[in-house]
Design an enzyme around this catalytic site. Structure first.
Site, short mmCIF file in Angstrom:
data_model
loop_
_atom_site.label_atom_id
_atom_site.label_comp_id
_atom_site.label_asym_id
_atom_site.label_seq_id
_atom_site.Cartn_x
_atom_site.Cartn_y
_atom_site.Cartn_z
N LYS A 144 0.83 -1.20 0.00
CA LYS A 144 0.00 0.00 0.00
C LYS A 144 0.87 1.26 0.00
O LYS A 144 1.90 1.30 0.68
CB LYS A 144 -0.92 -0.02 1.22
CG LYS A 144 -1.88 -1.19 1.21
CD LYS A 144 -2.63 -1.34 2.52
CE LYS A 144 -1.72 -1.76 3.64
NZ LYS A 144 -2.44 -2.13 4.88
N THR A 172 -8.77 8.50 8.30
CA THR A 172 -8.21 7.32 7.64
C THR A 172 -7.99 6.16 8.61
O THR A 172 -7.28 5.20 8.28
CB THR A 172 -6.88 7.67 6.96
OG1 THR A 172 -5.97 8.21 7.95
CG2 THR A 172 -7.08 8.69 5.84
N GLY A 227 -8.24 2.81 10.26
CA GLY A 227 -8.76 1.50 9.86
C GLY A 227 -8.70 1.22 8.37
O GLY A 227 -9.27 0.23 7.91
N THR A 228 -7.99 2.07 7.61
CA THR A 228 -7.94 1.84 6.16
C THR A 228 -7.30 0.51 5.81
O THR A 228 -7.78 -0.19 4.92
CB THR A 228 -7.19 2.98 5.45
OG1 THR A 228 -5.92 3.18 6.08
CG2 THR A 228 -7.97 4.27 5.48
N GLY A 229 -6.21 0.16 6.49
CA GLY A 229 -5.54 -1.10 6.19
C GLY A 229 -6.40 -2.30 6.52
O GLY A 229 -6.48 -3.27 5.74
N CYS A 230 -7.07 -2.25 7.67
CA CYS A 230 -7.96 -3.34 8.07
C CYS A 230 -9.09 -3.50 7.05
O CYS A 230 -9.42 -4.61 6.62
CB CYS A 230 -8.57 -3.06 9.44
SG CYS A 230 -7.37 -2.83 10.77
#
Length: 269
Positions: free
Chosen positions: A175, A207, A209-212
């Protein structure tokens, strides 16, 4: 009727923006039946992580066995695993049930800077969990920790992605949100071909929690039988909609909008 089942093995976020809560919201929005294994409870809001309380190993194993001995799953993701002991126990159970479509989100540091993975756990991640993965979804700082490689350019990202595949991963999505360019470049590598997915950077503090959410979207799509590259592309669309349509909740890094993607899809017809 065939029901796609998706499992998340991760920490609980009391603020609802990341972790188990974000994963289950994403599964629901993408028409997958969500199940969860909680590895740790966090006291958390948009201002930061105020406490981390790991679940005992036997509690984690019993949760996994409860799913494995009855319901099973079509795909799963891991998020916050915190310690080497938890990583090793989770890896052993995944191997035991021969689960495939495994998405590894190597959660290491929260948006506010709190460490969510102990230093000694990185080797366990590399040795036991990454070899089981269908796709690993690190951001740039996480990829640097996993590969022990400084990443400044897209070429650096490609080298790191190759390193992670050599560790046993089937594919990698690196990412690009932590980059500094006007465009965000997310890099997909399937062991043979690189695909650069470029989109304009969105100026927002919401932003959390974007990765989760991104890795959960991939998991939901894999659970439905979608091939990996298309699952990644759908997940990118999902998280972009979630960031663009901000909720404005909290005084810090606010959560993304998990229902934005489906609302856009409905309006497009």
């Amino acid at each position: 009727m065939i029901i796609a089942k998706a499992l998340t093995i991760a920490g609980s976020d009391s603020g609802g923006g990341a972790g188990i809560q974000a994963d289950l919201k994403t599964f629901q929005e993408l028409d997958a039946y969500g199940m969860s294994i909680i590895t740790a409870v966090t006291a958390q809001n948009t201002l930061g992580v105020h406490g981390v309380y790991p679940v005992p190993i036997e509690g984690i194993v019993e949760q996994i066995d409860a799913i494995g001995n009855d319901m099973g799953t079509n795909a799963l993701k891991t998020g916050m695993l915190f310690s080497s002991e938890i990583i090793e126990a989770v890896s052993e159970r995944i191997h035991h049930y021969q689960w495939d479509n495994v998405v590894i989100d190597p959660v290491m540091i929260a948006k506010g800077g709190a460490k969510l993975l102990q230093d000694e756990a990185v080797n366990a991640l590399i040795d036991t969990l990454i070899p089981l993965s269908t796709v690993v979804t690190p951001n740039i700082p996480e990829a640097e920790m996993i590969t022990n490689r400084k990443i400044n350019t897209v070429e650096d990202r490609k080298k790191a992605a190759k390193d992670i595949v050599q560790m046993g991963a089937t594919s990698v999505v690196m990412k690009g949100g932590h980059g500094s360019a006007d465009d965000v470049v997310d890099l997909f590598f399937d062991g043979e071909t690189f695909v650069e997915m470029t989109s304009p950077r969105i100026d927002t503090r919401h932003t959390h929690g974007t990765g989760c959410t991104f890795s959960a979207a991939i998991t939901a799509e894999l659970a439905k039988g979608v091939e990996i590259k298309q699952a990644v592309l759908t997940a990118k669309d999902f998280i972009r909609a979630a960031i663009e349509t901000e909720l404005g909740i909290g005084e810090g890094h606010g959560p993304t909008n998990h229902w934005a993607y489906k609302k856009r899809s409905v309006k497009s017809f």
